[in-house]
Scaffold this active site. Structure first.
Site: not given
Ligand code: HH2
Length: 281
Positions: A225, A260
């Site tokens: 992040k 995660r």
């Molecule tokens: N962060 C993201 C998406 N889903 N779910 C939970 N429970 N906790 C988190 O911290 C979280 C999440 C965002 O990260 P990422 O999936 O890598 O990116 P994007 O939303 O751009 O696909």
């Protein structure tokens, strides 16, 4: 140095006596970290499982700051092949969505965990779909976000970030319980980067242990992040592996049961060393 946490029941057939790795599968063209990079979904799924993922979290809509929403049908078309491939491996499958229709179809296709970054507030049908997950032995993850991904990073403010995030999650767990979803089948997540400044994220990480008092499993999602980029000067999200492993390690040390992460292999290696010292086998 050894952790003394209240014992937690298994979820989705996974014991919670050691930190579990949730590998991220973003089948989106625009995710902040790995958007558009996955070309062979089945191969990626197999790789993550081989590297040590206990859960795979499959998402078809980016929630990066400023992201636009997409129709449920399009989101489903993106995630369906990944869900099918993941279910076939036998790993626990989580659907990362704010949309009840997508979650319901994922459940029918074998997903066991409903991961909702809006903590079931985005779609009025989500609470009843989460209950369906729970009734079938699955679970729901309730995450804190200050507001919609579209606007959440526009000057986020709290009087006391830890207390406010805690109170929000406690309230959402209560709402779920009132709808018949037992706290043992709920995971709480303070939502690193979702409407939080660097200082807010640090405060949450430092105080992560307090979230155990809610009485649910705790998930930490810090992987790659922005705050890691800010702390390290690394602009390229995919290059934030070492900082991400450090954050996951901090989560494990503070008792987070689910981490995660994008970088499953690196995280699994770090946890293997940590677990040996903790006496966790
Ligand atoms: N962060 C993201 C998406 N889903 N779910 C939970 N429970 N906790 C988190 O911290 C979280 C999440 C965002 O990260 P990422 O999936 O890598 O990116 P994007 O939303 O751009 O696909």
């Amino acid at each position: 140095m050894t952790l003394h946490l209240p014992a937690r029941a298994p979820i989705c057939g996974l014991s919670m006596d050691r930190p579990r790795i949730m590998g991220i599968v973003n089948v989106t063209p625009d995710s902040f970290s790995d958007g558009g990079r996955i070309t062979d979904v089945a191969a990626r799924v197999t790789e993550l499982v081989a590297e040590g993922a206990d859960i795979l979290d499959i998402g078809g809509e980016s929630t990066r700051p400023g992201a636009d929403t997409i129709p449920a049908e399009e989101e489903w078309d993106r995630v369906a092949p990944a869900i099918e491939a993941a279910v076939a491996t036998g790993v626990v499958v989580s659907i990362d969505t704010r949309k009840a229709a997508v979650a319901r179809r994922a459940l029918s296709s074998g997903a066991r965990l409903f991961n909702d970054v809006s903590a079931l507030t985005y779609d009025r049908d989500s609470l009843s779909v989460a209950k369906e997950f729970a009734d079938q032995g699955g679970a729901v993850c309730l995450m804190h976000a200050l507001s919609d991904p579209k606007t959440m990073q526009q000057n986020p403010r709290y009087d006391d970030v830890l207390r406010e995030v805690y109170a929000y999650l406690e309230d959402r767990v209560k709402v779920a319980a009132e709808a018949g979803i037992p706290p043992e089948q709920v995971i709480v997540d303070p939502g690193i980067g979702f409407g939080k400044t660097l200082a807010h994220n640090i405060e949450i990480l430092r105080g992560l242990g307090t979230f155990h008092d809610i009485g649910c499993l705790v998930l930490l999602g810090a992987s790659r992040k922005r705050f890691i980029g800010t702390l390290t000067g690394e602009d390229v999200a995919a290059e934030r592996v070492h900082g991400s492993v450090a954050a996951a390690q901090i989560g494990a040390s503070l008792g987070a049961q689910i981490l995660r992460v994008h970088d499953v292999k690196a995280t699994a290696q770090a946890l293997a060393v940590w677990s040996a010292v903790q006496g966790i086998t």
